[in-house]
Write an enzyme that holds these catalytic residues in place. Sequence first.
Site, PDB file in Angstrom:
ATOM      1  N   CYS A  93       0.763  -1.258   0.000  1.00 38.46           N
ATOM      2  CA  CYS A  93       0.000   0.000   0.000  1.00 38.46           C
ATOM      3  C   CYS A  93       0.790   1.302   0.000  1.00 38.46           C
ATOM      4  O   CYS A  93       0.678   2.111  -0.932  1.00 38.46           O
ATOM      5  CB  CYS A  93      -0.912   0.006   1.223  1.00 38.46           C
ATOM      6  SG  CYS A  93      -1.867  -1.493   1.471  1.00 38.46           S
ATOM      7  N   HIS A 151      -2.611   7.212   4.309  1.00 38.95           N
ATOM      8  CA  HIS A 151      -1.448   6.333   4.439  1.00 38.95           C
ATOM      9  C   HIS A 151      -0.131   6.973   4.004  1.00 38.95           C
ATOM     10  O   HIS A 151       0.827   6.280   3.680  1.00 38.95           O
ATOM     11  CB  HIS A 151      -1.678   5.029   3.637  1.00 38.95           C
ATOM     12  CG  HIS A 151      -0.943   3.855   4.233  1.00 38.95           C
ATOM     13  ND1 HIS A 151      -0.775   2.656   3.572  1.00 38.95           N
ATOM     14  CD2 HIS A 151      -0.325   3.704   5.425  1.00 38.95           C
ATOM     15  CE1 HIS A 151      -0.092   1.820   4.325  1.00 38.95           C
ATOM     16  NE2 HIS A 151       0.189   2.433   5.458  1.00 38.95           N
TER      17      HIS A 151
HETATM   18 CA    CA Z   1      -2.952  -2.332  -0.744  1.00 44.69          CA
END
Ligand code: CA
Length: 487
Positions: A93, A151
């Site tokens: 990610c 994130h």
């Molecule tokens: Ca991911």
Amino acid sequence: MSKVVSAQLSPIRITSKVSRQVLLFIGCLCFAACGDQAGQTDQAPNLVLILADDLGYADVGFNGCEDIPTPNIDRIAKEGVIFSNGYVTWAACGPSRAGMITGRYQDRFGFSRNPLFAPNDPNMGLPLSEQTLAEALQSAHYKSVAIGKWHLGAHPTQRPLERGFTDFFGFLTGGHRYFPEDWTLADEYEVASQYQAYRTKLLRNENRIEEEEYLTDALSREAAQYIDKYQEDPFFIYLAYNAPHAPLQASSKYLERFEHIENRKRKIYAAMVSSIDDGVGRVLDQLDSLGLSDNTLVVFLSDNGGPERVNASDNGPLRGQKGDLFEGGIRVPFAMRWTGKISAGTQYDQPISALDIFATIVAQNSGQVKLKHSIDGVNLLPYLSGEKTGVPHDQLFWRRHDQGKLAMRQGDLKFQTRDTSSFLFNLKNDLGEETDLVGQEPEKAQELRLAQEQWNSQMMDPVFMGLAFDSIYNVLHPDRFTRPESQ
Ligand code: CA
């Protein structure tokens, strides 16, 4: 191996000189026709970037999925282009997002690990030296909205509104629970451990809010509303769903669609993918109803390959999964639509990258946007129109620093090293990366090794500890979740 890319869509393949000329002719006709429409062509184009999280390569209709209908995601592909060789820059990610949002290999600035959730650490996230796409588009007067998973840093200096976004609706960490009753923590300072952050209340800009909808539905609703709000401005909607990332949680509305799937995990996963598909439909319908589709580039992709064992995703014929530098970790479902600019039903088979999204939209604003750094992506539109021949990328590279792994793609060749071991595959006839050709082609392997080392020599070491360092980080930072005295 039966899930051949988009065989059922009968797409136009840009493979011959003749078809390029036909496309160029059609493109000219479109341009002439569009030029007669008032106003639209004068405004900078909008960008709607829709990111799925941990979606498998073969889990969309346009890549051959049979048990999960994705008619809305497929609309992007049918009305635009399918990239059969579309890559992200990392197999998980955080770094994948850092590459995409800056248009640069994230290893150039040390974003080489998935960041920990550390709201008191100004260095745990995207370095302030970097320019996000939202920051780049500010000088072209875009309204940029980040929706969903961020994130890229939880410290106040790293949050979306500090990184060029006009608005933010979502959460800061690498994942989230999906049902409002699970959002029991008032803010980031009530969190006591890494994954507890999945339980925080959502943020709208800098304020914690009460939200009542299933998370994916809430994110879709917000995307449609912000498109309405900013319809008079050029806008960049960054719609970063966390579905179908774990935990596997779906509402009955979507689960009821998949009674035919017996495997429980796959059933919930399918429902989560279906919730994204409904959201994509909502976004596309909103663009249509406001008359914005002709002036909006819509991009759909996943941030990395499916973690097949974790969420029952399916990467089809590709080897490996999330985390791997085999194709299953880095090649993702990838489609793009720009009505009137990209010919409907196109399939593009040359390797392209999530890095190219930045370059493509910036190229539509030439003269208005000042880039802080040179970027690694390229504007894809001239390749899709046939104006440019050749390949967008002679080489693409990947690195997993902590595992000592490097990989590169050059033409049909895929080369990988792990410490002193190396592997060479020809994807043209070995998509599953099964037959190592290093022994047969030692000179080619050596040539690629040198290219890889040359690229790696330009990269930085990681600048923060990642998920694997969670317990060490806690020892070194006992104030990790302590509320600052000023708050
Ligand atoms: Ca991911």
